[in-house]
Design an enzyme around this catalytic site. Structure first.
Site, mmCIF file in Angstrom:
data_model
loop_
_atom_site.group_PDB
_atom_site.id
_atom_site.type_symbol
_atom_site.label_atom_id
_atom_site.label_comp_id
_atom_site.label_asym_id
_atom_site.label_seq_id
_atom_site.Cartn_x
_atom_site.Cartn_y
_atom_site.Cartn_z
ATOM 1 N N HIS A 93 0.828 -1.206 0.000
ATOM 2 C CA HIS A 93 0.000 0.000 0.000
ATOM 3 C C HIS A 93 0.859 1.252 0.000
ATOM 4 O O HIS A 93 1.641 1.484 0.929
ATOM 5 C CB HIS A 93 -0.894 -0.023 1.243
ATOM 6 C CG HIS A 93 -1.812 1.135 1.380
ATOM 7 N ND1 HIS A 93 -1.705 2.033 2.415
ATOM 8 C CD2 HIS A 93 -2.855 1.533 0.633
ATOM 9 C CE1 HIS A 93 -2.661 2.940 2.298
ATOM 10 N NE2 HIS A 93 -3.377 2.665 1.227
ATOM 11 N N HIS A 138 -1.368 10.841 -1.764
ATOM 12 C CA HIS A 138 -2.635 10.376 -1.206
ATOM 13 C C HIS A 138 -3.579 11.508 -0.843
ATOM 14 O O HIS A 138 -4.738 11.538 -1.253
ATOM 15 C CB HIS A 138 -2.389 9.515 0.035
ATOM 16 C CG HIS A 138 -3.655 9.094 0.722
ATOM 17 N ND1 HIS A 138 -4.242 9.832 1.725
ATOM 18 C CD2 HIS A 138 -4.457 8.020 0.519
ATOM 19 C CE1 HIS A 138 -5.352 9.230 2.114
ATOM 20 N NE2 HIS A 138 -5.508 8.128 1.403
#
Length: 301
Positions: free
Chosen positions: A50, A92
Site C-alpha cells: 500500500h 494520497h
C-alpha cells in the site's frame, strides 16, 4: 501504522532473505496462474504494498516502491491526483501538508491543496524527511516518473484515482498517460494493472473508456446493491472492519464485468492476526503498509 528507520533496516535485511526465496522480477513477468505468479505457490491471498512499503519508507515515493521490490513484492498501490497545471502526481492527500514541507517552502498558501500548486512547485518539496531523516530529499513523483520506475522494477500496479470529483476528466487523462507509458497493451492489461476508486462514477467511466481493463470499487456495498456494481467492475475492495465471510462469499457469487467471479481485496491490514482473519474469510488480496508482516502471517514465509 508507521515503523521508522530501525524497521527500515530490518526490512532491508528481510528483503535480502526473501530474494533468496525468489524475487519480484521472476514472478512479475509471469502470467496469471503460473507457478511463479504471486497468486500461486504460497497458497495465500495476493499481498499489495500500500503506497509502496509505506511502513518502512515514505508513502507514494519511489523509495517506497523500490523497497517493496527489494522485499519481493510484485504488486504496489498508489494514489493519483492532479496539479494546477494539469500534471498527474502520486500523492494520497488532496493537501500537501502532511507528507511534504510545503508549509515551510510556501508559508502563505494555506490550505496547500495539490490542485493549487504547479508541478514545478511540487517538485521542489521534500516528501521524505517527515518520515525519517534518511529520506530527506525524496520527491512527490509525477505519475509518469512513477510508471517508469514500476516498469523498471518489473512490478504490477493497483492504481487509485483519488477524489476524481476535484479533477474533471482525470479518468481519461490517466488512461492517456498509461497508454503513452506502454501500460495499456495486452500484456499489461491482462497481468499488471488494476484501476480502482472510491467513486463508483469514476470506476464506471474507466470501464466505459477501456472495457478491457480490470477495475475495482473501493467500499462495502450492501448485499442488495452488489449486482449493480458487477455490471461495471471486477472487484469490490472494502475496509477490513466492514466485512464478513458471508459478505465475501456473496461477492464471489457474482460474475463481474469480464465474465469471471468477482474478487475481494481488503485494506488496510498491517496486523498478523487480522491478516489471518481476513484470509480465513476468503479474501483474494490484502492491501497493507507492512507487506512482509502480512505475507508471513498468511503464507508462513
Amino acid at each position: 501504522m508507521y515503523v521508522r528507520p530501525a524497521a527500515a533496516a530490518a526490512a532491508a535485511f528481510l528483503g535480502f532473505t526473501l530474494t533468496l526465496l525468489g524475487g519480484t522480477a521472476s514472478y512479475a513477468a509471469a502470467g496469471p496462474g503460473s507457478s511463479t505468479d504471486p497468486r500461486a505457490g504460497l497458497g495465500g491471498p495476493v499481498v499489495y504494498a500500500h503506497r509502496g512499503a509505506s511502513a518502512y519508507a515514505p508513502e507514494n515515493t519511489l523509495d517506497a516502491i523500490d523497497l517493496a521490490m527489494r522485499l519481493g513484492f510484485a504488486w504496489v498501490e498508489n494514489d493519483v491526483q492532479r496539479t494546477k497545471d494539469g500534471v498527474l502526481v502520486v500523492i494520497h492527500d488532496d493537501t500537501l501538508a502532511r507528507t511534504t514541507d510545503v508549509e515551510q517552502v510556501f508559508p502563505g498558501r494555506s490550505p496547500w491543496k495539490v490542485k493549487d500548486f504547479t508541478a514545478d512547485e511540487i517538485a521542489r518539496l521534500d516528501a521524505g524527511s517527515w518520515f525519517a531523516e534518511e529520506y530527506r530529499g525524496a520527491r512527490v513523483p509525477t505519475l509518469r516518473q512513477y510508471m517508469d520506475r514500476v516498469q523498471r522494477n518489473q512490478q504490477r500496479l493497483l492504481l487509485e484515482i483519488k477524489k476524481p470529483e476535484l479533477y474533471p476528466g482525470i479518468e481519461e487523462q490517466t488512461l492517456e498517460l498509461l497508454d503513452e507509458a506502454g501500460w495499456l497493451d495486452e500484456r499489461h492489461v491482462a497481468q499488471k494493472l488494476v484501476v480502482q476508486s472510491f467513486s463508483a462514477d469514476c470506476v464506471r467511466i474507466v470501464h466505459r473508456l477501456r472495457p478491457d481493463l480490470v477495475t475495482a470499487f473501493l467500499g462495502t456495498p450492501a448485499l442488495a446493491d452488489l449486482p449493480r456494481y458487477a455490471e461495471f467492475t471486477d472487484r469490490i475492495n472494502p475496509w477490513h472492519t466492514t466485512i464478513s465471510a458471508d459478505w465475501v462469499a456473496a461477492v464471489h457469487g457474482l460474475v463481474g464485468a469480464h465474465g469471471k467471479a468477482m474478487e475481494v481485496d481488503t485494506w488496510i491490514v498491517d496486523d498478523a492476526a487480522i491478516a489471518r482473519k481476513v484470509r480465513d474469510m476468503g479474501v483474494d488480496g490484502i492491501i497493507t503498509n507492512a507487506p512482509d508482516v502480512v505475507r508471513a502471517a498468511v503464507t508462513g514465509f
